[in-house]
Write an enzyme that holds these catalytic residues in place. Structure first.
Site, PDB file in Angstrom:
ATOM      1  N   ASN A   1     -16.796 -35.730   9.797  1.00 19.94           N
ATOM      2  CA  ASN A   1     -16.520 -36.299  11.113  1.00 19.94           C
ATOM      3  C   ASN A   1     -15.012 -36.194  11.371  1.00 19.94           C
ATOM      4  O   ASN A   1     -14.256 -35.780  10.494  1.00 19.94           O
ATOM      5  CB  ASN A   1     -17.037 -37.737  11.231  1.00 19.94           C
TER       6      ASN A   1
ATOM      7  N   TYR B   1     -25.927 -36.007  13.953  1.00 20.37           N
ATOM      8  CA  TYR B   1     -25.317 -35.534  15.203  1.00 20.37           C
ATOM      9  C   TYR B   1     -26.328 -34.954  16.194  1.00 20.37           C
ATOM     10  O   TYR B   1     -25.968 -34.636  17.327  1.00 20.37           O
ATOM     11  CB  TYR B   1     -24.190 -34.532  14.926  1.00 20.37           C
TER      12      TYR B   1
ATOM     13  N   ASP C   1     -21.942 -35.245   4.092  1.00 20.67           N
ATOM     14  CA  ASP C   1     -20.550 -35.677   3.914  1.00 20.67           C
ATOM     15  C   ASP C   1     -20.462 -36.705   2.773  1.00 20.67           C
ATOM     16  O   ASP C   1     -19.625 -36.574   1.860  1.00 20.67           O
ATOM     17  CB  ASP C   1     -20.087 -36.290   5.248  1.00 20.67           C
TER      18      ASP C   1
ATOM     19  N   GLY D   1     -25.029 -38.735   5.070  1.00 26.75           N
ATOM     20  CA  GLY D   1     -25.587 -37.382   4.987  1.00 26.75           C
ATOM     21  C   GLY D   1     -24.863 -36.503   3.986  1.00 26.75           C
ATOM     22  O   GLY D   1     -24.449 -36.944   2.904  1.00 26.75           O
TER      23      GLY D   1
ATOM     24  N   SER E   1     -24.357 -30.440  12.159  1.00 23.63           N
ATOM     25  CA  SER E   1     -24.735 -31.143  13.399  1.00 23.63           C
ATOM     26  C   SER E   1     -26.227 -31.391  13.579  1.00 23.63           C
ATOM     27  O   SER E   1     -26.619 -32.011  14.565  1.00 23.63           O
ATOM     28  CB  SER E   1     -24.213 -30.432  14.663  1.00 23.63           C
ATOM     29  N   THR E   2     -27.068 -30.909  12.643  1.00 23.33           N
ATOM     30  CA  THR E   2     -28.513 -31.072  12.873  1.00 23.33           C
ATOM     31  C   THR E   2     -29.089 -32.336  12.245  1.00 23.33           C
ATOM     32  O   THR E   2     -30.292 -32.554  12.268  1.00 23.33           O
ATOM     33  CB  THR E   2     -29.322 -29.860  12.348  1.00 23.33           C
ATOM     34  N   GLY E   3     -28.217 -33.185  11.661  1.00 22.55           N
ATOM     35  CA  GLY E   3     -28.677 -34.459  11.114  1.00 22.55           C
ATOM     36  C   GLY E   3     -28.387 -35.560  12.114  1.00 22.55           C
ATOM     37  O   GLY E   3     -28.895 -35.559  13.242  1.00 22.55           O
TER      38      GLY E   3
ATOM     39  N   ASP F   1     -29.452 -28.861  -2.811  1.00 18.83           N
ATOM     40  CA  ASP F   1     -28.402 -29.835  -2.545  1.00 18.83           C
ATOM     41  C   ASP F   1     -27.083 -29.053  -2.656  1.00 18.83           C
ATOM     42  O   ASP F   1     -26.774 -28.505  -3.716  1.00 18.83           O
ATOM     43  CB  ASP F   1     -28.493 -30.919  -3.626  1.00 18.83           C
ATOM     44  N   ILE F   2     -26.327 -28.993  -1.586  1.00 16.49           N
ATOM     45  CA  ILE F   2     -25.139 -28.129  -1.542  1.00 16.49           C
ATOM     46  C   ILE F   2     -24.091 -28.535  -2.576  1.00 16.49           C
ATOM     47  O   ILE F   2     -23.291 -27.701  -3.010  1.00 16.49           O
ATOM     48  CB  ILE F   2     -24.553 -28.108  -0.098  1.00 16.49           C
TER      49      ILE F   2
HETATM   50  P1  ADP Z   1     -24.221 -34.104  11.021  1.00 19.65           P
HETATM   51  O1  ADP Z   1     -23.522 -35.421  11.226  1.00 19.65           O
HETATM   52  O2  ADP Z   1     -23.298 -32.906  11.191  1.00 19.65           O
HETATM   53  O3  ADP Z   1     -25.492 -33.988  11.779  1.00 19.65           O
HETATM   54  P2  ADP Z   1     -25.678 -34.731   8.541  1.00 19.65           P
HETATM   55  O4  ADP Z   1     -25.092 -34.858   7.175  1.00 19.65           O
HETATM   56  O5  ADP Z   1     -26.282 -35.930   9.157  1.00 19.65           O
HETATM   57  O6  ADP Z   1     -24.513 -34.091   9.438  1.00 19.65           O
HETATM   58  O7  ADP Z   1     -26.755 -33.584   8.535  1.00 19.65           O
HETATM   59  C1  ADP Z   1     -26.458 -32.206   8.499  1.00 19.65           C
HETATM   60  C2  ADP Z   1     -27.473 -31.487   7.646  1.00 19.65           C
HETATM   61  O8  ADP Z   1     -27.145 -31.682   6.273  1.00 19.65           O
HETATM   62  C3  ADP Z   1     -28.913 -31.966   7.822  1.00 19.65           C
HETATM   63  O9  ADP Z   1     -29.728 -30.840   8.086  1.00 19.65           O
HETATM   64  C4  ADP Z   1     -29.260 -32.584   6.458  1.00 19.65           C
HETATM   65  O10 ADP Z   1     -30.609 -32.333   6.119  1.00 19.65           O
HETATM   66  C5  ADP Z   1     -28.337 -31.813   5.535  1.00 19.65           C
HETATM   67  N1  ADP Z   1     -28.004 -32.460   4.247  1.00 19.65           N
HETATM   68  C6  ADP Z   1     -27.959 -33.768   3.913  1.00 19.65           C
HETATM   69  N2  ADP Z   1     -27.607 -33.920   2.618  1.00 19.65           N
HETATM   70  C7  ADP Z   1     -27.414 -32.663   2.112  1.00 19.65           C
HETATM   71  C8  ADP Z   1     -27.053 -32.116   0.832  1.00 19.65           C
HETATM   72  N3  ADP Z   1     -26.793 -32.894  -0.215  1.00 19.65           N
HETATM   73  N4  ADP Z   1     -26.970 -30.752   0.710  1.00 19.65           N
HETATM   74  C9  ADP Z   1     -27.214 -29.945   1.746  1.00 19.65           C
HETATM   75  N5  ADP Z   1     -27.550 -30.380   2.973  1.00 19.65           N
HETATM   76  C10 ADP Z   1     -27.660 -31.718   3.157  1.00 19.65           C
END
Ligand code: ADP
Length: 170
Positions: free
Chosen positions: A24, A122, A34, A32, A118-120, A10-11
């Protein structure tokens, strides 16, 4: 020395100079990664972001990390896949990483961690995104001493496996 690292985590937990947010264009938070970053950083982050006036796709802005272990958050906006020609989405994804790295270097930051932008929600195809991201980051690092280290933080198994294979780990 290998300046690229890969982890599954988890970042928001990382104690690094900067974590990158897949924001965004409003910069006012979302779902997600963000949403997770805003929750962990506290309401001060949203208050600060309100003063910035948004950010275009492919661009990046830097803020303090507030309650996060990370000192800074670099907010970048990835392309919404399918809302533009694929070549344009690819160009904007590369810009998002390059401009984030540029900001990190400009602030003398040594360690920066990226999520899979962008891989979630988006919808950018994960395999293609990883190809673009890895080549963009490698190219940037070849021309710059900073950041010293880039950490790719994969949250989902699919991205982790793709990066593992493409980076030649294991
Ligand atoms: P986007 O709108 O740019 O696609 P998302 O947040 O929907 O952004 O997804 C982008 C990536 O972030 C996805 O691969 C998702 O698995 C990952 N993600 C979601 N939550 C976390 C987190 N807490 N830490 C790291 N990566 C995350």
């Amino acid at each position: 020395m290998n300046r690229i690292k890969l982890i599954k985590d988890d970042i928001t937990r990382l104690d690094v100079d900067a974590i990158v947010n897949a924001a965004n264009r409003s910069l006012l938070g979302g779902g997600g990664v963000d949403g997770a970053i805003h929750r962990a950083a506290g309401p001060e982050l949203l208050a600060h972001c309100r003063t910035l006036g948004g950010c275009e796709a492919g661009e990046a802005v830097i803020t303090p990390g507030f309650r996060l272990p990370a000192r800074y958050v670099i907010h970048t906006v990835g392309p919404v896949y399918g809302s533009m020609p694929a070549a344009e989405a690819e160009r904007l994804l590369a810009n998002a990483y390059r401009n984030s790295l540029e900001l990190a270097a400009g602030h003398q930051l040594k360690v920066i961690a990226f999520p899979n932008i962008s891989t979630g929600v988006y919808g950018f195809p994960k395999e293609k995104a990883a190809e673009i991201v890895i080549s963009t980051v490698r190219e940037f690092l070849a021309g710059s001493e900073l950041p010293e280290e880039v950490i790719f933080v994969c949250f989902d198994d699919e991205n982790f496996r793709i990066y593992e294979r493409m980076l030649g780990v294991n």
